[in-house]
Scaffold this motif. Structure first.
Motif, PDB file in Angstrom:
ATOM      1  N   UNK A 153       0.684  -1.192   0.067  1.00 57.49           N
ATOM      2  CA  UNK A 153       0.134  -0.052  -0.086  1.00 57.49           C
ATOM      3  C   UNK A 153       0.945   1.253   0.310  1.00 57.49           C
ATOM      4  N   UNK A 154       2.205   0.896   0.687  1.00 58.41           N
ATOM      5  CA  UNK A 154       2.967   2.721   0.917  1.00 58.41           C
ATOM      6  C   UNK A 154       3.695   3.283  -0.615  1.00 58.41           C
ATOM      7  N   UNK A 155       4.183   1.569  -1.448  1.00 57.65           N
ATOM      8  CA  UNK A 155       5.011   1.770  -2.309  1.00 57.65           C
ATOM      9  C   UNK A 155       3.978   2.025  -3.876  1.00 57.65           C
ATOM     10  N   UNK A 156       1.734   1.905  -3.550  1.00 56.65           N
ATOM     11  CA  UNK A 156       1.097   1.786  -4.679  1.00 56.65           C
ATOM     12  C   UNK A 156       1.066   3.212  -3.783  1.00 56.65           C
ATOM     13  N   UNK A 157       0.527   3.579  -3.292  1.00 56.05           N
ATOM     14  CA  UNK A 157       0.356   4.977  -2.796  1.00 56.05           C
ATOM     15  C   UNK A 157       1.122   6.138  -2.964  1.00 56.05           C
ATOM     16  N   UNK A 158       2.448   5.913  -3.193  1.00 51.52           N
ATOM     17  CA  UNK A 158       3.632   6.918  -3.620  1.00 51.52           C
ATOM     18  C   UNK A 158       3.373   6.736  -4.738  1.00 51.52           C
ATOM     19  N   UNK A 159       3.329   5.805  -5.903  1.00 52.74           N
ATOM     20  CA  UNK A 159       3.025   5.700  -7.695  1.00 52.74           C
ATOM     21  C   UNK A 159       2.262   6.218  -7.716  1.00 52.74           C
ATOM     22  N   UNK A 160       0.949   6.169  -7.040  1.00 50.82           N
ATOM     23  CA  UNK A 160      -0.661   6.326  -7.098  1.00 50.82           C
ATOM     24  C   UNK A 160      -0.192   8.281  -7.208  1.00 50.82           C
ATOM     25  N   UNK A 161       0.648   8.647  -6.113  1.00 51.65           N
ATOM     26  CA  UNK A 161       1.159  10.235  -6.499  1.00 51.65           C
ATOM     27  C   UNK A 161       1.508  10.933  -8.082  1.00 51.65           C
ATOM     28  N   UNK A 162       2.125  10.232  -8.156  1.00 47.71           N
ATOM     29  CA  UNK A 162       3.259  10.535  -9.175  1.00 47.71           C
ATOM     30  C   UNK A 162       2.819  10.492 -10.624  1.00 47.71           C
ATOM     31  N   UNK A 163       1.808   9.296 -10.598  1.00 45.36           N
ATOM     32  CA  UNK A 163       0.706   9.643 -11.888  1.00 45.36           C
ATOM     33  C   UNK A 163      -0.046   9.979 -11.752  1.00 45.36           C
ATOM     34  N   UNK A 164      -0.458  10.345 -10.157  1.00 42.80           N
ATOM     35  CA  UNK A 164      -1.572  11.509 -10.494  1.00 42.80           C
ATOM     36  C   UNK A 164      -1.429  12.882 -11.149  1.00 42.80           C
ATOM     37  N   UNK A 165       0.075  13.278 -10.699  1.00 44.57           N
ATOM     38  CA  UNK A 165       0.706  14.063 -10.883  1.00 44.57           C
ATOM     39  C   UNK A 165       0.907  14.923 -12.156  1.00 44.57           C
ATOM     40  N   UNK A 166       0.904  13.384 -12.448  1.00 48.31           N
ATOM     41  CA  UNK A 166       1.743  13.730 -14.475  1.00 48.31           C
ATOM     42  C   UNK A 166      -0.214  14.058 -15.282  1.00 48.31           C
ATOM     43  N   UNK A 167      -1.057  13.233 -14.616  1.00 45.74           N
ATOM     44  CA  UNK A 167      -1.945  13.256 -15.521  1.00 45.74           C
ATOM     45  C   UNK A 167      -2.149  14.570 -14.617  1.00 45.74           C
ATOM     46  N   UNK A 168      -2.557  15.238 -13.747  1.00 40.21           N
ATOM     47  CA  UNK A 168      -2.508  16.817 -13.861  1.00 40.21           C
ATOM     48  C   UNK A 168      -1.869  17.634 -14.491  1.00 40.21           C
ATOM     49  N   UNK A 169      -0.529  17.672 -15.007  1.00 39.63           N
ATOM     50  CA  UNK A 169      -0.108  18.486 -16.083  1.00 39.63           C
ATOM     51  C   UNK A 169      -0.430  18.016 -16.795  1.00 39.63           C
ATOM     52  N   UNK A 170      -0.833  16.902 -17.891  1.00 40.92           N
ATOM     53  CA  UNK A 170      -0.938  16.784 -18.932  1.00 40.92           C
ATOM     54  C   UNK A 170      -2.481  17.314 -18.917  1.00 40.92           C
ATOM     55  N   UNK A 171      -3.508  17.489 -18.345  1.00 40.43           N
ATOM     56  CA  UNK A 171      -4.679  17.948 -18.100  1.00 40.43           C
ATOM     57  C   UNK A 171      -4.901  19.074 -18.273  1.00 40.43           C
ATOM     58  N   UNK A 172      -3.659  20.190 -17.925  1.00 40.55           N
ATOM     59  CA  UNK A 172      -3.174  21.254 -17.121  1.00 40.55           C
ATOM     60  C   UNK A 172      -3.256  21.801 -18.849  1.00 40.55           C
ATOM     61  N   UNK A 173      -1.692  21.332 -19.826  1.00 35.33           N
ATOM     62  CA  UNK A 173      -1.292  21.572 -20.557  1.00 35.33           C
ATOM     63  C   UNK A 173      -2.592  21.547 -21.445  1.00 35.33           C
ATOM     64  N   UNK A 174      -2.985  20.346 -21.612  1.00 37.62           N
ATOM     65  CA  UNK A 174      -4.220  20.625 -22.537  1.00 37.62           C
ATOM     66  C   UNK A 174      -5.119  21.683 -22.784  1.00 37.62           C
ATOM     67  N   UNK A 175      -5.127  22.441 -21.404  1.00 38.60           N
ATOM     68  CA  UNK A 175      -6.723  23.106 -21.382  1.00 38.60           C
ATOM     69  C   UNK A 175      -5.685  24.925 -21.867  1.00 38.60           C
ATOM     70  N   UNK A 176      -4.994  24.612 -21.906  1.00 41.33           N
ATOM     71  CA  UNK A 176      -4.199  25.854 -21.208  1.00 41.33           C
ATOM     72  C   UNK A 176      -2.864  26.071 -21.934  1.00 41.33           C
ATOM     73  N   UNK A 177      -2.526  25.074 -22.594  1.00 40.65           N
ATOM     74  CA  UNK A 177      -1.007  25.032 -23.316  1.00 40.65           C
ATOM     75  C   UNK A 177      -1.095  24.754 -24.693  1.00 40.65           C
ATOM     76  N   UNK A 178      -0.062  25.497 -25.528  1.00 39.84           N
ATOM     77  CA  UNK A 178       0.019  24.785 -26.961  1.00 39.84           C
ATOM     78  C   UNK A 178      -0.023  23.035 -26.720  1.00 39.84           C
ATOM     79  N   UNK A 179      -0.085  23.223 -27.641  1.00 44.63           N
ATOM     80  CA  UNK A 179      -0.071  21.312 -28.891  1.00 44.63           C
ATOM     81  C   UNK A 179       1.789  20.757 -28.452  1.00 44.63           C
TER      82      UNK A 179
END
Length: 319
Positions: A153-179
């Protein structure tokens, strides 16, 4: 005014510690009292004028995040993770992805926001809080329920956070940035993971060769420098992963040495006496109740409940 800001931070810390103790005495989680302390100090009339600079709050919360990542890395069972690597990856990714999508749809229906903004919200809500999960899992292992479950659970939660940060960055770039920015984010995500792991392994092997009396100071110093350095370079995922991996790699050798490993105990004391009350006190202090309505709060709780119900089911199926 540095004096006033310092006084406010200390006031939040002491109040969070006090209400955390009260919560423990009432059999409620201590972090609930700490959150309520911050909320009260922000919203009560006679304390509403207290101010903590945003830069101070951000740095203190990030420092607390580093400490909890170190506790997680030191507690990991390498042999257990080898046997359960597939389950760990499934638990880290599947619930996070499905919850983010379900929340995006629920927010679109309930609040009328676009699916892309809903995914941005979903990536925030699907991120597991290591500050909640890691201490609980360590306590479960200490109570004799098995280090395998805790490590998973500890390892999965840490990887989950890293993946969620990446997903947020992708969504943010899709909304506010260029291609171009979007493609750069997509390409950079796996590079951050590889780079963070490599940096963590390098630091971890270096820490294996220090004197026992220097372990904790060097572990903390190297982790803080790494995490804040990566944050300044806008590669947050790499910094978090490097801290976790460095503690895990270093601990693998420290446990074999004659000197008992006291770093876990020292970090636990630091967490419980300072970083936990400071973190949750500051989080509560960010909430201004006057900006919310009961309707908005209840609808928000409904969106979270839908996402959480789906997450529980997917986590069960993933394992």
């Amino acid at each position: 005014d540095y004096g006033a800001s310092t006084t406010t931070v200390l006031f939040i810390l002491l109040t969070a510690i006090a209400l955390g103790r009260v919560s423990e005495w009432s059999t409620a989680p201590s972090l609930l009292g700490m959150l309520l302390a911050g909320i009260a100090l922000r919203n009560l009339p006679f304390t509403s004028g207290l101010i903590v600079p945003m830069k101070w709050s951000s740095m203190l919360r990030k420092a607390a995040f580093v400490v909890i990542l170190l506790r997680g890395g030191l507690s990991l069972d390498g042999e257990a993770l080898k046997k359960m690597m597939g389950a760990c990856i499934r638990l880290a990714l599947c619930p996070c992805i499905v919850e983010a999508i379900v929340i995006a749809v629920a927010a679109h229906i309930i609040f009328g926001i676009s699916i892309l903004f809903g995914l941005l919200l979903g990536s925030l809500l699907s991120a597991v809080s290591p500050a909640v999960v890691v201490p609980s899992m360590i306590r479960i292992a200490e109570d004799g329920y098995g280090s395998k479950v805790s490590s998973l659970v500890v390892a999965a939660s840490s990887l989950n956070d890293i993946f969620a940060i990446t997903l947020f960055s992708l969504c943010f770039s899709s909304i506010f940035a260029t291609g171009d920015s979007l493609w750069l984010t997509i390409i950079r995500a796996p590079l951050e993971v590889v780079g963070g792991c490599a940096l963590g392994v390098f630091l971890g092997f270096g820490l294996r060769h220090v004197l026992p009396s220097s372990r904790l100071p060097l572990l903390l110093a190297s982790s803080m420098v790494t995490f804040f350095g990566c944050t300044n370079l806008s590669i947050d995922s790499a910094g978090a992963l490097a801290v976790l991996v460095s503690a895990f790699v270093a601990a693998g050798d420290w446990r074999k040495q004659e000197n008992p490993m006291s770093e876990e105990t020292s970090l636990k004391i630091m967490w419980e006496l300072f970083f936990q009350p400071m973190l949750f006190g500051l989080i509560g202090f960010e909430l201004t109740l006057s900006l919310l309505s009961w309707r908005l709060v209840l609808l928000g709780v409904l969106v979270m409940a839908i996402g959480l119900a789906v997450r529980i089911a997917i986590a069960f199926l993933a394992l």
